[in-house]
Write an enzyme that holds these catalytic residues in place. Structure first.
Site, PDB file in Angstrom:
ATOM      1  N   HIS A 190      -1.208   4.211 -13.370  1.00 57.56           N
ATOM      2  CA  HIS A 190      -2.097   5.109 -12.625  1.00 57.56           C
ATOM      3  C   HIS A 190      -2.754   4.340 -11.469  1.00 57.56           C
ATOM      4  O   HIS A 190      -2.835   4.840 -10.340  1.00 57.56           O
ATOM      5  CB  HIS A 190      -3.148   5.668 -13.584  1.00 57.56           C
ATOM      6  CG  HIS A 190      -3.961   6.767 -12.989  1.00 57.56           C
ATOM      7  ND1 HIS A 190      -3.422   7.967 -12.608  1.00 57.56           N
ATOM      8  CD2 HIS A 190      -5.280   6.848 -12.694  1.00 57.56           C
ATOM      9  CE1 HIS A 190      -4.368   8.736 -12.101  1.00 57.56           C
ATOM     10  NE2 HIS A 190      -5.509   8.077 -12.138  1.00 57.56           N
ATOM     11  N   ARG A 195      -3.232   3.183  -5.838  1.00 59.64           N
ATOM     12  CA  ARG A 195      -3.683   2.116  -4.940  1.00 59.64           C
ATOM     13  C   ARG A 195      -2.575   1.435  -4.153  1.00 59.64           C
ATOM     14  O   ARG A 195      -2.855   0.528  -3.361  1.00 59.64           O
ATOM     15  CB  ARG A 195      -4.475   1.071  -5.750  1.00 59.64           C
ATOM     16  CG  ARG A 195      -5.736   1.627  -6.402  1.00 59.64           C
ATOM     17  CD  ARG A 195      -6.725   2.171  -5.398  1.00 59.64           C
ATOM     18  NE  ARG A 195      -7.935   2.694  -6.052  1.00 59.64           N
ATOM     19  CZ  ARG A 195      -9.005   3.112  -5.404  1.00 59.64           C
ATOM     20  NH1 ARG A 195      -9.040   3.099  -4.084  1.00 59.64           N
ATOM     21  NH2 ARG A 195     -10.054   3.588  -6.067  1.00 59.64           N
TER      22      ARG A 195
HETATM   23  C1  LIG Z   1      -7.412   6.519  -1.462  1.00 61.58           C
HETATM   24  C2  LIG Z   1      -8.590   6.633  -2.378  1.00 61.58           C
HETATM   25  C3  LIG Z   1      -9.855   6.894  -1.865  1.00 61.58           C
HETATM   26  C4  LIG Z   1     -10.963   6.988  -2.700  1.00 61.58           C
HETATM   27  N1  LIG Z   1     -12.202   7.221  -2.153  1.00 61.58           N
HETATM   28  C5  LIG Z   1     -13.289   7.268  -2.960  1.00 61.58           C
HETATM   29  C6  LIG Z   1     -14.606   7.470  -2.436  1.00 61.58           C
HETATM   30  O1  LIG Z   1     -14.795   7.633  -1.243  1.00 61.58           O
HETATM   31  N2  LIG Z   1     -15.664   7.463  -3.292  1.00 61.58           N
HETATM   32  C7  LIG Z   1     -15.492   7.304  -4.628  1.00 61.58           C
HETATM   33  O2  LIG Z   1     -16.482   7.310  -5.368  1.00 61.58           O
HETATM   34  N3  LIG Z   1     -14.265   7.124  -5.153  1.00 61.58           N
HETATM   35  C8  LIG Z   1     -13.171   7.105  -4.368  1.00 61.58           C
HETATM   36  N4  LIG Z   1     -11.933   6.902  -4.916  1.00 61.58           N
HETATM   37  C9  LIG Z   1     -11.824   6.701  -6.367  1.00 61.58           C
HETATM   38  C10 LIG Z   1     -11.341   7.968  -7.092  1.00 61.58           C
HETATM   39  O3  LIG Z   1     -12.267   9.025  -6.972  1.00 61.58           O
HETATM   40  C11 LIG Z   1     -11.111   7.635  -8.585  1.00 61.58           C
HETATM   41  O4  LIG Z   1     -12.342   7.340  -9.203  1.00 61.58           O
HETATM   42  C12 LIG Z   1     -10.202   6.438  -8.782  1.00 61.58           C
HETATM   43  O5  LIG Z   1      -9.053   6.589  -7.992  1.00 61.58           O
HETATM   44  C13 LIG Z   1      -9.785   6.335 -10.236  1.00 61.58           C
HETATM   45  O6  LIG Z   1      -8.900   7.394 -10.506  1.00 61.58           O
HETATM   46  P1  LIG Z   1      -9.050   8.268 -11.776  1.00 61.58           P
HETATM   47  O7  LIG Z   1     -10.404   8.894 -11.873  1.00 61.58           O
HETATM   48  O8  LIG Z   1      -7.849   9.178 -11.802  1.00 61.58           O
HETATM   49  O9  LIG Z   1      -8.876   7.104 -12.885  1.00 61.58           O
HETATM   50  P2  LIG Z   1      -9.384   6.980 -14.345  1.00 61.58           P
HETATM   51  O10 LIG Z   1     -10.846   7.253 -14.504  1.00 61.58           O
HETATM   52  O11 LIG Z   1      -8.887   5.655 -14.786  1.00 61.58           O
HETATM   53  O12 LIG Z   1      -8.606   8.151 -15.081  1.00 61.58           O
HETATM   54  C14 LIG Z   1      -7.182   8.110 -15.234  1.00 61.58           C
HETATM   55  C15 LIG Z   1      -6.673   9.504 -15.499  1.00 61.58           C
HETATM   56  O13 LIG Z   1      -7.124   9.910 -16.779  1.00 61.58           O
HETATM   57  C16 LIG Z   1      -7.380  11.304 -16.761  1.00 61.58           C
HETATM   58  N5  LIG Z   1      -8.795  11.515 -17.140  1.00 61.58           N
HETATM   59  C17 LIG Z   1      -9.821  10.661 -16.946  1.00 61.58           C
HETATM   60  N6  LIG Z   1     -10.958  11.153 -17.470  1.00 61.58           N
HETATM   61  C18 LIG Z   1     -10.623  12.361 -17.993  1.00 61.58           C
HETATM   62  C19 LIG Z   1     -11.368  13.381 -18.669  1.00 61.58           C
HETATM   63  N7  LIG Z   1     -12.663  13.231 -18.943  1.00 61.58           N
HETATM   64  N8  LIG Z   1     -10.703  14.480 -19.042  1.00 61.58           N
HETATM   65  C20 LIG Z   1      -9.390  14.641 -18.804  1.00 61.58           C
HETATM   66  N9  LIG Z   1      -8.617  13.716 -18.163  1.00 61.58           N
HETATM   67  C21 LIG Z   1      -9.236  12.607 -17.765  1.00 61.58           C
HETATM   68  C22 LIG Z   1      -7.038  11.844 -15.435  1.00 61.58           C
HETATM   69  O14 LIG Z   1      -5.701  12.273 -15.407  1.00 61.58           O
HETATM   70  C23 LIG Z   1      -7.182  10.608 -14.567  1.00 61.58           C
HETATM   71  O15 LIG Z   1      -6.451  10.739 -13.369  1.00 61.58           O
HETATM   72  C24 LIG Z   1     -10.807   6.829  -4.099  1.00 61.58           C
HETATM   73  C25 LIG Z   1      -9.544   6.578  -4.613  1.00 61.58           C
HETATM   74  C26 LIG Z   1      -8.438   6.478  -3.781  1.00 61.58           C
HETATM   75  C27 LIG Z   1      -7.085   6.182  -4.392  1.00 61.58           C
END
Ligand SMILES: Cc1cc2nc3c(=O)[nH]c(=O)nc-3n(C[C@H](O)[C@H](O)[C@H](O)COP(=O)(O)OP(=O)(O)OC[C@H]3O[C@@H](n4cnc5c(N)ncnc54)[C@H](O)[C@@H]3O)c2cc1C
Length: 232
Positions: A190, A195
């Site tokens: 993921h 990233r």
């Molecule tokens: C290009 C880019 C720009 C970004 N810009 C910003 C920004 O400006 N500000 C900011 O704060 N963040 C930013 N982020 C971070 C983004 O919002 C995510 O926090 C980060 O990418 C982690 O991803 P995630 O939440 O999917 O990962 P994780 O928290 O590791 O979760 C992994 C996966 O698990 C599942 N999951 C997680 N929790 C739950 C739940 N409770 N219920 C059901 N399924 C769940 C989902 O499928 C999730 O995709 C950015 C990310 C990227 C890649």
């Protein structure tokens, strides 16, 4: 384990430890039939492909890795947003970082980009082409001077008796930090998918590529299947 991939000018991702591999994924899935494989074979490869394609991700979360990162603070802020690796109901990816409350910076390392990029015209958070060469050296000098000034002032505050936990507040995000993180193969997939994508910051893409290389050595078939599938 010996896997150590250099990133940027002073950074790296190192494999500290890992648990499991392709066979762990297969055997986690085969327990449904009360069966297991001793040696990885063609049928196992097909099974892993099926699991990846259909989003059966639980078996992939029997492979774990501990990675040691050295990266600038601004990369750390992005990397630690990836918190979920084994169960979506709680944060289960563990990370621990050097504390600048406990340590005083001696000769700190900071990131100096090879070039400065322009602001993207079409994407508010992205960068565009490199600035022209004429502007580069003057602007890079301003960049470096600003960091050096902050470091001089940091040392001054420390020598004047200011607490480390407050003196550090003036430090720039280009400074390197180090942390270790333990997460599953699914966590790594993921992280890498998000990233290493074109929308991610150029600098963090180097770290995503390093994680990809290491994860692909731990469980090559499972890694390929996860990266091919639509589920992170
Ligand atoms: C290009 C880019 C720009 C970004 N810009 C910003 C920004 O400006 N500000 C900011 O704060 N963040 C930013 N982020 C971070 C983004 O919002 C995510 O926090 C980060 O990418 C982690 O991803 P995630 O939440 O999917 O990962 P994780 O928290 O590791 O979760 C992994 C996966 O698990 C599942 N999951 C997680 N929790 C739950 C739940 N409770 N219920 C059901 N399924 C769940 C989902 O499928 C999730 O995709 C950015 C990310 C990227 C890649």
């Amino acid at each position: 384990m010996g896997l150590n991939v250099g990133c940027l000018d002073h950074g790296f991702v190192k494999l500290v430890d890992s648990m499991g591999g392709d066979l762990s994924v297969v055997n986690a899935a085969r327990i449904s039939y009360n069966k297991s494989s001793e040696e990885f074979n063609e049928r196992d490869e097909k099974l892993i492909g099926f699991l990846g394609e259909h989003g059966h991700t639980a078996p992939f979360r029997h492979v774990y890795m501990t990675l040691h990162f050295k990266a600038p603070l601004f990369i750390r802020a992005q990397a630690i947003k990836h918190m979920v690796g084994a169960d979506h109901t709680f944060k289960d990816v563990s990370s621990n970082e050097i504390s600048m409350r406990y340590t005083t910076l001696g000769e700190p390392e900071y990131y100096i980009p090879k070039s400065l990029r322009s602001q993207s015209a079409s994407n508010k958070q992205a960068s565009g082409e490199d600035l022209d060469e004429e502007a580069q050296s003057g602007l890079l000098a301003i960049y470096q001077d600003s960091i050096e000034d902050a470091l001089v002032n940091y040392r001054l505050l420390i020598h004047s008796g200011v607490a480390r936990e407050q003196a550090r507040m003036i430090l720039p995000t280009a400074l390197y930090t180090e942390w270790v993180v333990t997460g599953s193969l699914q966590w790594a997939a993921h992280f890498v998918k998000l990233r290493s994508a074109p929308g991610a910051q150029t600098e963090i893409r180097e770290f995503a590529n390093a994680v990809e290389f290491i994860a692909s050595q731990i469980a090559p078939t499972a890694w390929a299947a996860l990266m091919k599938g639509n589920v992170g």
